[in-house]
Design an enzyme around this catalytic site. Structure first.
Site, PDB file in Angstrom:
ATOM      1  N   ASP A   1       9.716 -38.440  -2.429  1.00  0.00           N
ATOM      2  CA  ASP A   1      10.329 -38.553  -1.107  1.00  0.00           C
ATOM      3  C   ASP A   1      10.539 -40.009  -0.716  1.00  0.00           C
ATOM      4  OD1 ASP A   1      10.376 -35.811  -0.831  1.00  0.00           O
ATOM      5  OD2 ASP A   1       8.444 -35.726   0.191  1.00  0.00           O
TER       6      ASP A   1
ATOM      7  N   ARG B   1      10.648 -34.827   7.329  1.00  0.00           N
ATOM      8  CA  ARG B   1       9.801 -35.883   7.913  1.00  0.00           C
ATOM      9  C   ARG B   1      10.709 -37.056   8.271  1.00  0.00           C
ATOM     10  NH1 ARG B   1       6.320 -34.103   3.616  1.00  0.00           N
ATOM     11  NH2 ARG B   1       4.519 -32.986   4.464  1.00  0.00           N
TER      12      ARG B   1
ATOM     13  N   HIS C   1      16.582 -41.822   7.085  1.00  0.00           N
ATOM     14  CA  HIS C   1      16.873 -40.405   6.918  1.00  0.00           C
ATOM     15  C   HIS C   1      17.841 -39.927   7.986  1.00  0.00           C
ATOM     16  CE1 HIS C   1      12.538 -40.139   5.185  1.00  0.00           C
ATOM     17  NE2 HIS C   1      13.392 -40.611   4.304  1.00  0.00           N
TER      18      HIS C   1
ATOM     19  N   TYR D   1      15.593 -33.352   4.639  1.00  0.00           N
ATOM     20  CA  TYR D   1      14.189 -33.775   4.640  1.00  0.00           C
ATOM     21  C   TYR D   1      13.589 -33.652   6.035  1.00  0.00           C
ATOM     22  CZ  TYR D   1      10.065 -36.438   3.294  1.00  0.00           C
ATOM     23  OH  TYR D   1       8.778 -36.821   3.027  1.00  0.00           O
TER      24      TYR D   1
ATOM     25  N   GLU E   1       7.513 -34.654  -6.605  1.00  0.00           N
ATOM     26  CA  GLU E   1       6.147 -34.305  -6.219  1.00  0.00           C
ATOM     27  C   GLU E   1       5.798 -32.845  -6.444  1.00  0.00           C
ATOM     28  OE1 GLU E   1       8.451 -35.572  -4.147  1.00  0.00           O
ATOM     29  OE2 GLU E   1       7.550 -36.772  -2.566  1.00  0.00           O
TER      30      GLU E   1
ATOM     31  N   ASP F   1      10.070 -41.550   2.097  1.00  0.00           N
ATOM     32  CA  ASP F   1       9.274 -42.130   3.185  1.00  0.00           C
ATOM     33  C   ASP F   1       8.123 -42.947   2.599  1.00  0.00           C
ATOM     34  OD1 ASP F   1       7.650 -40.162   2.198  1.00  0.00           O
ATOM     35  OD2 ASP F   1       7.650 -38.939   4.007  1.00  0.00           O
TER      36      ASP F   1
ATOM     37  N   GLU G   1       4.908 -42.357   2.286  1.00  0.00           N
ATOM     38  CA  GLU G   1       4.006 -41.642   1.392  1.00  0.00           C
ATOM     39  C   GLU G   1       4.658 -41.413   0.034  1.00  0.00           C
ATOM     40  OE1 GLU G   1       0.863 -37.911   1.626  1.00  0.00           O
ATOM     41  OE2 GLU G   1       2.467 -38.083   3.102  1.00  0.00           O
TER      42      GLU G   1
END
Length: 928
Positions: free
Chosen positions: A99, A327, A372, A325, A12, A101, A103
């Site tokens: 990532d 989040r 995670h 990470y 990203e 997750d 999103e």
């Protein structure tokens, strides 16, 4: 000889791409998507031509076709897509390394839909950016997790429908350009509810006694404090003994000042005896490693960071390879991390601080995503903060993460907790009217203390709290029946306090407690409600505006379910179920938008927004102050909030005044200070019209009152405008005179000259100035408008015109910015005071002042400004204008060629039923 396959890796962020490229080496090309590449259209201009005219196109979601969304590539991402497609042509494999997750999974899915690769696709996931983690991720790719994609896309559609259906109601009934959001509206309601509690709160006064007792010369410490808790067995009122209306519980005695003074005199010579000593072991365990919300809370409490600042710095640390990470809901540490922590503890603190067995933490968060790890220092060996070379915010946050992670694997802190009960018998009997039915015979005191015998994890880290533990004094060794002397008897008065306003850390904790929203969204939610003027900050407290009160009232009365805490939490549960593959996205969307057929359940967003009926906008934005007899209301108007009395006199409410501070008395003071809505100064001797001073949207001003002519045509009336003039900065509306007003209304003043050489003195947006034709010169003060002579004007015009504003001396120097290392100063600008480091400027907020702002606060404002980047520049040249005019003359020749390819190239629709196969088809080429 076999050629090495060329692999394209897409992440990203550019920072992440640079870091990972260094770890992968030759054969890999790492590119960045720069965040999301597609989204629902944000304006009518972005809606593809083939959908224009459709009633649902404004939302970008076709609710009648299984909630099929329109996705478009934004203008700023078209070049990115073009570059990625060019790289893809020369690649043999595609790795989507966004990532892990929801999103990140959705970004990967959008990339697949837009790039349409014809080569093998692999999903590469990692939770820290280190050489070992990246190599491991390359060796063990997976396929796209379509359930995570479904959950994220459902959330996006829910939020779009909520915002686009509810926000227009706010525009019509409260104020233009407001916004409503599925989680932001609930967060605003929480803050408003807390302010309502504060407004309804009634303080109660009570007194108690602190005795300083002496245990004798051999005791250590010799003196210690004890507090009065009961008289003859009846409890004495403390703060917790009162309700929010100031009423005490029935089983407590409320002491006042005369009672405590009389009791203190009687106790001054009373014998004190220890009646009981309770000692028990004390053990304290370390807190679990950080997850997203606990990091946000602790950084707010310990470092004074906003949630937005915390997440921004954490993102930088993650992308630079310093932490894992950021989040995550997980508090789990990998075996590698536990080993690294235990090694660090042994080296830095000694073997005694390492427990026999590693600590294993389990998440207590509902629907936690355990994929995670917890947030921790990255790598197999934890670098100490000093070893990182970091500075500023990055150093502070890394140090916090390092301390918490290491402490989580350290031994317990141990000690002893002691509670001592003491009794005093007054030598002179004292009667306390209304407290006890007879003179006091005995007074009971207690003292508590704690002794830490082994620090354990406290050596590395102490967790903070929104409700910190009360400090406990160290106590001497005491025994039952031991006699004590009173060194001092101190009566103390107290007043109960209203519930504390939310801070960012406590709001995050409350949202998580209610299961509302996701940790990764909290920073953007708080940023939104402050930028929309629903909330402002006073110190660290979040204070709602009256605008927030009006919006919350509308939502509560007409969209009650949408701001219901339980309903919002239940919707979050449904999204989590979709992510786990246990719920159908279409069923969730149908229920939310169209409601259920069962009458016992909710109506649905569509029904709510289409059956509102009449809403009294004025009543909605009017709040009565005090009891019914006060006659004073506070109203949220289009141009701000004001108070109004029964005679319709008005006064603006200061922007930094909290709602609980706007009492009837405060409102009357505002009205008295401004003289109501207007004050008549007298009659103009020339026109014989009344001249009044008023409070306006842009400050106080004077104007003439035109007579009503009922026989005049409406068109003529509208053309007749009264003369108006703003007051000078040095003028006070309460003291301005008729002469002052007439001088202001006479402007512009002719200084001298004729025709094109005529010079006038005027007061403008940027201050007083002289004008001659199209040429202007600034005047030194507002008063000089009336005193400047033609000779002085000639001198000014003879001097070369100064371009731009002249640099003013700084108002304050604050020191070096911890992030950029540049000197930070406070200056006075066109829009008020601001802080600057020479490169970035940040305007001070409502709650900030030139005198009180600190270097840390200034650094925070500059960091926020720096994160937004430079504002886009508008190019409006004559050449461009001419081109536009020429293009406008030939619309037929250019319109088809421009629109049709754009619509095909940037848009794609995705029905829920079609989305999964599309994703599978793209992912089916993956190899393990």
């Amino acid at each position: 000889m076999a050629t090495t396959p060329r692999r394209l890796v897409i992440v990203e962020s550019p920072t992440k791409a640079t870091k990972i490229a260094g770890y992968l080496g030759p054969g890999y090309v790492v590119e960045s998507s720069r965040g999301h590449v597609r989204d629902l259209p944000t304006s009518a201009a972005e809606v593809p031509a083939k959908y224009k005219g459709q009633s649902w196109a404004r939302t970008g979601v076709n609710v009648d076709d299984d909630f099929a969304p329109i996705y478009v590539v934004s203008a700023d991402k078209k070049s990115t897509i073009k570059q990625l497609k060019a790289e893809l042509k020369n690649a043999d494999e595609l790795y989507l390394a966004t990532d892990g997750d929801r999103e990140g999974e959705a970004i990967a899915w959008h990339l697949l839909q837009e790039l349409k690769p014809k080569i093998p696709v692999k999903r590469m996931v990692f939770h820290e950016i280190t050489p070992a983690a990246i190599q491991e991720a390359v060796k063990h790719p997976r396929t796209l997790d379509e359930d995570l994609v479904e959950a994220q896309e459902t959330r996006r559609i829910l939020d779009r429908l909520y915002g686009y259906e509810v926000s227009p109601v706010l525009w019509k009934k409260v104020m233009p350009r407001l916004s409503a959001g599925r989680v932001q509206s609930v967060a605003t309601r929480l803050i408003v509810d807390r302010e309502r509690d504060r407004m309804a709160f009634r303080a109660a006064s009570y007194w108690d006694i602190e005795a300083i007792l002496d245990a004798g010369a051999s005791a250590t410490p010799r003196q210690f404090p004890a507090r009065l808790v009961s008289l003859d067995g009846q409890r004495i009122a403390q703060g917790s003994s009162f309700d929010s209306l100031g009423h005490a519980k029935s089983d407590v005695a409320v002491l006042d000042k005369p009672a405590t003074d009389a009791l203190s005199s009687a106790l001054a010579t009373a014998p004190f005896v220890v009646t009981a000593v309770e000692a028990k072991p004390y053990t304290r365990r370390p807190a679990a490693p950080f997850r997203t919300t606990t990091l946000q809370q602790e950084a707010g409490r310990k470092l004074g960071f906003t949630t937005d600042r915390t997440m921004r710095v954490a993102q930088e640390l993650y992308e630079d390879g310093y932490i894992t990470y950021m989040r995550t809901d997980s508090v789990t540490l990998s075996g590698q991390a536990i080993t690294a922590a235990r090694d660090a503890i042994t080296q830095l603190y000694g073997a005694d601080y390492v427990p026999e067995r590693p600590r294993i933490y389990n998440s207590k968060v509902k629907n936690a995503q355990e994929a995670h790890e917890a947030i921790r220092p990255s790598g197999e060996h934890f670098r100490t903060p000093a070893q990182t070379g970091l500075r500023g915010d990055q150093f502070k946050l890394y140090e916090l993460v390092w301390q918490r992670t290491v402490a989580s694997q350290m031994a317990d802190a141990t000690g002893q907790q002691m509670t001592v009960r003491i009794e005093a018998t007054p030598t002179q009997r004292v009667a306390l009217e209304g407290v006890t039915p007879q003179p006091v015979r005995t007074a009971q005191f207690t003292a508590s203390g704690r002794t830490i015998t082994f620090q354990g994890f406290l050596k590395a880290y102490v967790e903070s709290s929104d409700k910190p533990e009360q400090a406990q004094a160290r106590l001497p060794q005491l025994a039952a029946e031991q006699k004590l002397d009173a060194a001092a008897i101190n009566p103390e008065g107290h007043e109960t306090k209203p519930p504390a306003r939310f801070t960012e850390p406590s709001l995050v904790a409350k949202l998580e407690e209610l299961d509302i929203g996701r940790p990764s969204t909290y920073a953007s939610i708080i940023r939104t409600i402050t930028s929309r003027d629903y909330v402002f900050k006073r110190g660290s407290a979040l204070v709602p505006t009256w605008l927030a009160f009006a919006v919350t009232r509308l939502l509560e009365e007409h969209f009650s379910e949408l701001v219901d805490y339980d309903f919002t939490a239940a919707l979050e549960d449904h999204l989590d179920e979709i992510a786990k593959g246990d719920a159908d996205r279409l069923a969730v969307l149908q229920s939310f938008y169209f409601g259920n057929n069962n009458a016992d359940t909710h109506e649905g967003l569509h029904e709510l927004t289409n059956s509102l009926g009449d809403i009294d906008a004025r009543a909605l934005s009017t709040f009565h102050l005090g009891d019914l007899g006060s006659g004073i209301d506070v109203r949220v108007g289009r141009y701000g909030t004001y108070v109004q009395d029964e005679e319709e006199h008005r006064a603006n409410v200061p922007e930094d005044m909290a709602p609980d501070e706007l009492t009837v008395e405060a409102a009357r003071e505002l009205l008295a200070h401004t003289g109501g809505d207007e004050r008549e100064l007298g009659l103009d001797p020339t026109t014989h019209l009344a001249i009044v001073v008023k409070a306006g949207r842009f400050g106080p001003y004077v104007t003439e009152v035109l007579p009503d002519d009922d026989d005049a045509p409406a068109a003529k009336k509208s053309k007749v405008k009264p003369r108006t003039a703003s007051l000078f900065r040095t003028m006070d509306p309460a003291t301005v005179t008729l002469d002052d007003a007439l001088k202001l209304l006479s402007l512009p003043r002719v200084v001298g000259g004729e025709g094109e050489e005529q010079v006038t003195a005027q007061n403008g947006r940027y201050g007083p100035y002289l004008k001659k034709g199209s040429d202007t010169r600034s005047l030194p003060s507002e008063e000089s408008i009336f005193t400047t002579t033609m000779e002085q004007a000639a001198e000014l015009f003879a001097q070369p015109k100064r371009r731009g504003r002249q640099a003013a001396a700084p108002l304050r120097e604050l020191g070096e910015d911890p992030n950029s290392g540049k000197p930070v100063v406070v200056k006075d600008g066109r829009f008020g005071p601001y802080v600057t480091d020479g490169e970035y400027n940040a305007t001070l907020r409502k709650a900030d002042s030139v005198e009180a702002i600190t270097l840390d606060r200034a650094a925070e404002l500059l960091a926020e400004k720096r994160a937004k980047g430079p504002a886009p520049k508008k190019r409006t040249t004559r050449k461009a204008t001419a081109k536009k005019a020429a293009a406008a003359k030939k619309p037929a020749a250019k319109k088809p060629a421009a629109k049709k390819p754009a619509a095909k190239k940037t848009a794609s629709t995705a029905k829920p039923a079609a989305k999964k196969p599309a994703a599978k088809k793209s992912a089916s080429t993956s190899t393990n």
